[in-house]
Enzyme design. Structure first.
Site, PDB file in Angstrom:
ATOM      1  N   TYR A 149     -13.083  15.004  57.559  1.00 60.79           N
ATOM      2  CA  TYR A 149     -13.358  13.698  58.202  1.00 60.79           C
ATOM      3  C   TYR A 149     -13.566  13.890  59.712  1.00 60.79           C
ATOM      4  O   TYR A 149     -12.935  13.224  60.527  1.00 60.79           O
ATOM      5  CB  TYR A 149     -12.211  12.706  57.975  1.00 60.79           C
ATOM      6  CG  TYR A 149     -11.784  12.555  56.543  1.00 60.79           C
ATOM      7  CD1 TYR A 149     -12.652  12.032  55.586  1.00 60.79           C
ATOM      8  CD2 TYR A 149     -10.510  12.938  56.148  1.00 60.79           C
ATOM      9  CE1 TYR A 149     -12.251  11.899  54.277  1.00 60.79           C
ATOM     10  CE2 TYR A 149     -10.101  12.807  54.835  1.00 60.79           C
ATOM     11  CZ  TYR A 149     -10.978  12.288  53.899  1.00 60.79           C
ATOM     12  OH  TYR A 149     -10.571  12.162  52.598  1.00 60.79           O
ATOM     13  N   LYS A 193      10.350  33.481  65.073  1.00 54.99           N
ATOM     14  CA  LYS A 193      10.636  32.064  64.825  1.00 54.99           C
ATOM     15  C   LYS A 193      10.785  31.908  63.320  1.00 54.99           C
ATOM     16  O   LYS A 193      10.251  30.977  62.703  1.00 54.99           O
ATOM     17  CB  LYS A 193       9.485  31.187  65.372  1.00 54.99           C
ATOM     18  CG  LYS A 193       9.794  29.714  65.412  1.00 54.99           C
ATOM     19  CD  LYS A 193      10.889  29.319  66.373  1.00 54.99           C
ATOM     20  CE  LYS A 193      11.292  27.881  66.185  1.00 54.99           C
ATOM     21  NZ  LYS A 193      12.499  27.510  66.946  1.00 54.99           N
ATOM     22  N   ASP A 226      12.182  30.154  71.307  1.00 57.11           N
ATOM     23  CA  ASP A 226      12.785  29.167  72.217  1.00 57.11           C
ATOM     24  C   ASP A 226      13.941  29.784  72.991  1.00 57.11           C
ATOM     25  O   ASP A 226      14.092  29.572  74.206  1.00 57.11           O
ATOM     26  CB  ASP A 226      13.225  27.910  71.453  1.00 57.11           C
ATOM     27  CG  ASP A 226      13.796  28.211  70.075  1.00 57.11           C
ATOM     28  OD1 ASP A 226      13.483  29.277  69.512  1.00 57.11           O
ATOM     29  OD2 ASP A 226      14.568  27.391  69.556  1.00 57.11           O
ATOM     30  N   ASP A 250       1.395  35.031  74.516  1.00 59.83           N
ATOM     31  CA  ASP A 250       0.552  34.347  75.498  1.00 59.83           C
ATOM     32  C   ASP A 250       1.420  33.463  76.391  1.00 59.83           C
ATOM     33  O   ASP A 250       1.351  33.506  77.632  1.00 59.83           O
ATOM     34  CB  ASP A 250      -0.474  33.495  74.721  1.00 59.83           C
ATOM     35  CG  ASP A 250      -1.605  32.994  75.599  1.00 59.83           C
ATOM     36  OD1 ASP A 250      -1.625  33.341  76.780  1.00 59.83           O
ATOM     37  OD2 ASP A 250      -2.458  32.253  75.087  1.00 59.83           O
ATOM     38  N   ASP A 254       3.063  34.262  80.559  1.00 65.51           N
ATOM     39  CA  ASP A 254       2.863  33.415  81.748  1.00 65.51           C
ATOM     40  C   ASP A 254       4.214  33.090  82.380  1.00 65.51           C
ATOM     41  O   ASP A 254       4.353  33.058  83.608  1.00 65.51           O
ATOM     42  CB  ASP A 254       2.145  32.111  81.369  1.00 65.51           C
ATOM     43  CG  ASP A 254       0.642  32.239  81.511  1.00 65.51           C
ATOM     44  OD1 ASP A 254       0.133  33.375  81.340  1.00 65.51           O
ATOM     45  OD2 ASP A 254      -0.035  31.224  81.772  1.00 65.51           O
TER      46      ASP A 254
END
Ligand SMILES: NC(=O)c1ccc[n+]([C@@H]2O[C@H](COP(=O)([O-])OP(=O)(O)OC[C@H]3O[C@@H](n4cnc5c(N)ncnc54)[C@H](O)[C@@H]3O)[C@@H](O)[C@H]2O)c1
Length: 361
Positions: A149, A193, A226, A250, A254
């Site tokens: 859609y 994770k 986390d 990634d 940073d």
């Protein structure tokens, strides 16, 4: 001056924005370094960029990889333009090169240098010295999916991650080998994770455990992404080599760059450790449209990337000399660009590094 022992063909892609401002001084610095250590460079310039896209409808020509293949390495500035969606520049240039040349290890060192202020209180030069090794060819950036859609109110997007045992194993092994030869701290942290991603990250964790068993001399830890973000801020000094999937690496790289003072210092190498294809060296930062054209971009991330290229080409001594010259300039706190709290221009900082390199015996 030493006689040139060997000349290396290097592909140069300055790209867009400040990529075009930091690459020319990087070539000048490499020339100076080459003259001192007897290394020759044959630069081959490619104008592939957003501007190239506006002229040709694609970021680089169809046979781009064939044109890059004969080079010993690729030096890249940055690509991106405010009038072009970022997925076009990424999927039109960076990802095809990284994947096409199987540059599966994206190596991003993060060092807090003497003379640079960390945004973290109480951290001084030398306190942080880590390197993030990011999987660079598959994982969350595999570009598999689609829309149903499309652009209708009921729109559905499906995006699939791809984790292969081979892909996890080879990048994790690269991280362990790096920890073994790096600086004697011999630690590898794996980013996971698996509590929420019960397939891909479980495969990652199992592979990490299997490879770790081959390196009994290396201390390991496994952290949920986390918790890793928290610990990059809370205890950055405890990290040595960190290995992570494409997306997690990634983001975390940073963060590791910022705790070391500025994205303007963060270097990276996209390595094909098998050396079947040229590897690519580039600053972590983007095209910085907010400062482009002002002549104030920090060239040091590109300079560090150049030193990683020298190291990859086998010139460890030259790479070290380059790094020492950069760190001496940082330590002197004189020539520095605005991102580091100074007011020097790109040219002034570049000249200071060349002068430092040339002044040492
Ligand atoms: N590898 C790449 O080519 C690459 C990487 C990241 C972003 N990009 C592209 O760059 C464009 C801008 O992205 P962004 O703003 O998110 O990230 P960015 O890295 O370009 O800029 C983020 C901030 O950091 C500053 N900065 C970055 N490099 C600097 C340097 N060398 N010296 C001083 N300050 C510096 C910028 O001025 C800006 O305020 C986008 O089109 C993005 O897609 C490309």
């Amino acid at each position: 001056m030493n006689p040139i022992m060997k000349t290396h063909p290097i592909a140069v892609i300055p790209g867009d924005g400040i990529g075009q401002e930091v690459i020319p001084p990087t070539l000048a610095l490499l020339e100076a370094c080459g003259a001192r250590f007897g290394i020759g460079f044959e630069w081959k310039h490619f104008d592939w960029s957003a501007d190239y896209y506006f002229r040709h409808g694609r970021m680089m020509p169809e046979d781009a990889l064939d044109r890059l293949r004969p080079h010993d390495a690729i030096l890249l500035g940055a690509v991106g333009h405010t009038d072009l969606p970022d997925n076009v520049t990424l999927n039109g240039l960076l990802l095809p090169i990284r994947r096409g040349f199987d540059q599966y290890a994206n190596v991003r060192p993060a060092v807090l240098f003497d003379g640079v202020d960390s945004p973290l209180a109480g951290r001084r030069g030398g306190d942080i010295d880590m390197v993030v090794v990011r999987e660079n060819t598959e994982g969350e950036y595999a570009q598999i999916g689609g829309f149903v859609y499309h652009q209708q109110p009921e729109e559905v997007a499906v995006q699939t991650s791809v984790f292969t045992r081979r892909g996890c194993e080879r990048v994790i092994r690269h991280a362990f080998e790096l920890a073994r030869r790096r600086n004697g701290r011999k630690r590898v942290a794996s980013i996971s994770k698996a509590n929420a991603q019960g397939y891909s990250m479980v495969l990652w964790d199992r592979t990490f455990a299997a490879v770790a068993a081959e390196f009994p001399d290396i201390a390991t830890e496994s952290l949920l992404v986390d918790a890793a973000a928290m610990n990059f801020v809370r205890r950055p000094h405890t990290f040595d080599v960190v290995v992570a999937s494409n997306l997690f690496g990634d983001i975390l790289s940073d963060l590791s760059a910022m705790v070391c003072g500025s994205i303007g210092l963060a270097a990276s190498a996209n390595l094909d450790p098998s050396r079947r294809h040229p590897s690519m060296f580039e600053p972590v930062h983007g095209t910085a449209p907010d400062i482009f054209g002002k002549g104030i971009a920090n060239p040091l991330a590109a300079f560090f990337s150049a030193s990683m290229m020298l190291d990859h080409l086998g010139y460890n001594e030259a790479a070290l000399a380059l790094e020492r010259s950069i760190s001496a300039v940082l330590s002197a706190r004189q020539a520095r660009t605005a991102d580091l709290g100074g007011s020097s221009t790109t040219s002034q900082v570049s000249a200071a590094v060349v002068s430092e390199l040339s002044s040492k015996p």
